[in-house]
Design a protein around this motif. Structure first.
Motif, mmCIF file in Angstrom:
data_model
loop_
_atom_site.group_PDB
_atom_site.id
_atom_site.type_symbol
_atom_site.label_atom_id
_atom_site.label_comp_id
_atom_site.label_asym_id
_atom_site.label_seq_id
_atom_site.Cartn_x
_atom_site.Cartn_y
_atom_site.Cartn_z
ATOM 1 N N GLY A 1 85.440 26.370 49.933
ATOM 2 C CA GLY A 1 85.825 27.452 49.026
ATOM 3 C C GLY A 1 87.278 27.359 48.618
ATOM 4 O O GLY A 1 87.644 27.695 47.490
ATOM 5 N N ARG A 2 88.129 26.910 49.533
ATOM 6 C CA ARG A 2 89.546 26.706 49.184
ATOM 7 C C ARG A 2 89.694 25.618 48.126
ATOM 8 O O ARG A 2 90.527 25.728 47.240
ATOM 9 C CB ARG A 2 90.357 26.308 50.418
ATOM 10 C CG ARG A 2 90.396 27.323 51.490
ATOM 11 C CD ARG A 2 91.420 28.354 51.209
ATOM 12 N NE ARG A 2 91.437 29.310 52.316
ATOM 13 C CZ ARG A 2 92.055 30.433 52.276
ATOM 14 N NH1 ARG A 2 92.710 30.783 51.213
ATOM 15 N NH2 ARG A 2 92.018 31.249 53.291
ATOM 16 N N LEU A 3 88.883 24.583 48.238
ATOM 17 C CA LEU A 3 88.957 23.509 47.236
ATOM 18 C C LEU A 3 88.549 24.013 45.855
ATOM 19 O O LEU A 3 89.109 23.586 44.841
ATOM 20 C CB LEU A 3 88.071 22.336 47.652
ATOM 21 C CG LEU A 3 88.534 21.542 48.867
ATOM 22 C CD1 LEU A 3 87.498 20.490 49.223
ATOM 23 C CD2 LEU A 3 89.879 20.908 48.607
ATOM 24 N N PHE A 4 87.553 24.896 45.800
ATOM 25 C CA PHE A 4 87.116 25.446 44.515
ATOM 26 C C PHE A 4 88.126 26.426 43.930
ATOM 27 O O PHE A 4 88.325 26.470 42.726
ATOM 28 C CB PHE A 4 85.774 26.168 44.652
ATOM 29 C CG PHE A 4 84.599 25.254 44.774
ATOM 30 C CD1 PHE A 4 84.367 24.261 43.845
ATOM 31 C CD2 PHE A 4 83.715 25.399 45.819
ATOM 32 C CE1 PHE A 4 83.280 23.428 43.961
ATOM 33 C CE2 PHE A 4 82.619 24.576 45.948
ATOM 34 C CZ PHE A 4 82.400 23.577 45.017
ATOM 35 N N ALA A 5 88.736 27.243 44.777
ATOM 36 C CA ALA A 5 89.510 28.385 44.292
ATOM 37 C C ALA A 5 90.988 28.091 44.043
ATOM 38 O O ALA A 5 91.605 28.763 43.219
ATOM 39 C CB ALA A 5 89.392 29.540 45.272
ATOM 40 N N LEU A 6 91.561 27.129 44.746
ATOM 41 C CA LEU A 6 93.005 26.926 44.662
ATOM 42 C C LEU A 6 93.356 25.720 43.806
ATOM 43 O O LEU A 6 92.607 24.750 43.745
ATOM 44 C CB LEU A 6 93.590 26.750 46.061
ATOM 45 C CG LEU A 6 93.484 27.965 46.970
ATOM 46 C CD1 LEU A 6 94.047 27.632 48.334
ATOM 47 C CD2 LEU A 6 94.218 29.144 46.377
ATOM 48 N N PRO A 7 94.527 25.757 43.190
ATOM 49 C CA PRO A 7 94.978 24.586 42.432
ATOM 50 C C PRO A 7 95.229 23.397 43.363
ATOM 51 O O PRO A 7 95.542 23.570 44.543
ATOM 52 C CB PRO A 7 96.286 25.043 41.791
ATOM 53 C CG PRO A 7 96.373 26.500 42.000
ATOM 54 C CD PRO A 7 95.442 26.874 43.087
ATOM 55 N N ILE A 8 95.105 22.217 42.815
ATOM 56 C CA ILE A 8 95.318 21.007 43.597
ATOM 57 C C ILE A 8 96.784 20.954 44.020
ATOM 58 O O ILE A 8 97.691 21.199 43.239
ATOM 59 C CB ILE A 8 94.947 19.755 42.774
ATOM 60 C CG1 ILE A 8 93.454 19.779 42.480
ATOM 61 C CG2 ILE A 8 95.323 18.479 43.517
ATOM 62 C CD1 ILE A 8 92.980 18.672 41.581
ATOM 63 N N GLY A 9 97.023 20.618 45.262
ATOM 64 C CA GLY A 9 98.370 20.500 45.781
ATOM 65 C C GLY A 9 98.889 21.758 46.461
ATOM 66 O O GLY A 9 99.945 21.724 47.080
ATOM 67 N N MET A 10 98.196 22.860 46.363
ATOM 68 C CA MET A 10 98.638 24.085 47.022
ATOM 69 C C MET A 10 98.260 24.017 48.498
ATOM 70 O O MET A 10 97.130 23.707 48.846
ATOM 71 C CB MET A 10 98.007 25.301 46.376
ATOM 72 C CG MET A 10 98.561 26.587 46.849
ATOM 73 S SD MET A 10 98.003 27.896 45.758
ATOM 74 C CE MET A 10 98.889 29.255 46.448
#
Length: 171
Positions: free
Chosen positions: A127-136
């Motif tokens: 879910g973090r991979l889907f919801a957050l921008p890359i590199g955050m």
């Protein structure tokens, strides 16, 4: 007198209500995460996912295998996650649990807790991979949320066992 009472002629819930109760508890768990709370980091565990996994592990026939997709859609709509992320991740959890069940003949609570830990961690990190921008970077918050959710699994297991026991008894 023992704590177990056998009442063979007790009235049970109507079949429709008994089938709807697991769905209602998962939807209610998803709705808990919409509770307005002010926090600097997201530590509220995904109660809908916890309830879903607990129903799947403790009462495997209470929810059909396809139930993860519509319940994930409800969770996406309530929680604000990107639409379809919980649908995919919860369905993958159900498939993973089915694969593990094929390998294990019988399970005890510790194995259920271990399976739930893996499913919770995979779902929250996915879910973090889907919801957050890359590199955050949110590793600390994600690990804390996973730890809290895993620690709450026994409480949800107790709640689901109580609800499952009450499904066949009168109110």
């Amino acid at each position: 007198m023992s704590g177990i009472e056998y009442r063979p002629f007790a009235r049970t819930l109507p079949p429709g209500r008994a089938r709807a109760l697991p769905w209602a508890t998962v939807i209610g768990g998803s709705a808990v995460t919409a509770w307005p709370a002010v926090a600097n980091i997201p530590l509220m565990p995904p109660f809908g996912l916890l309830m879903l996994l607990t129903w799947r592990l403790l009462a495997p026939f209470a929810l059909r295998p396809w139930a993860a997709a519509p319940l994930g859609l409800v969770d996406d709509l309530v929680s604000g996650q990107p639409l379809g992320s919980a649908v995919l991740l919860w369905s993958l959890c159900f498939l993973g649990i089915d694969l593990v069940e094929q390998r294990l003949g019988m399970r005890d609570f510790w194995q259920d807790w271990t399976i739930a830990t893996g499913a919770i961690a995979a779902t929250l990190l996915g879910g973090r991979l889907f919801a957050l921008p890359i590199g955050m970077v949110v590793d600390g918050a994600a690990l804390a949320q996973i730890a809290i959710a895993v620690a709450l699994f026994p409480a949800t297991a107790r709640l689901v066992a109580w609800v499952d026991r009450k499904r066949g008894q009168p109110r």
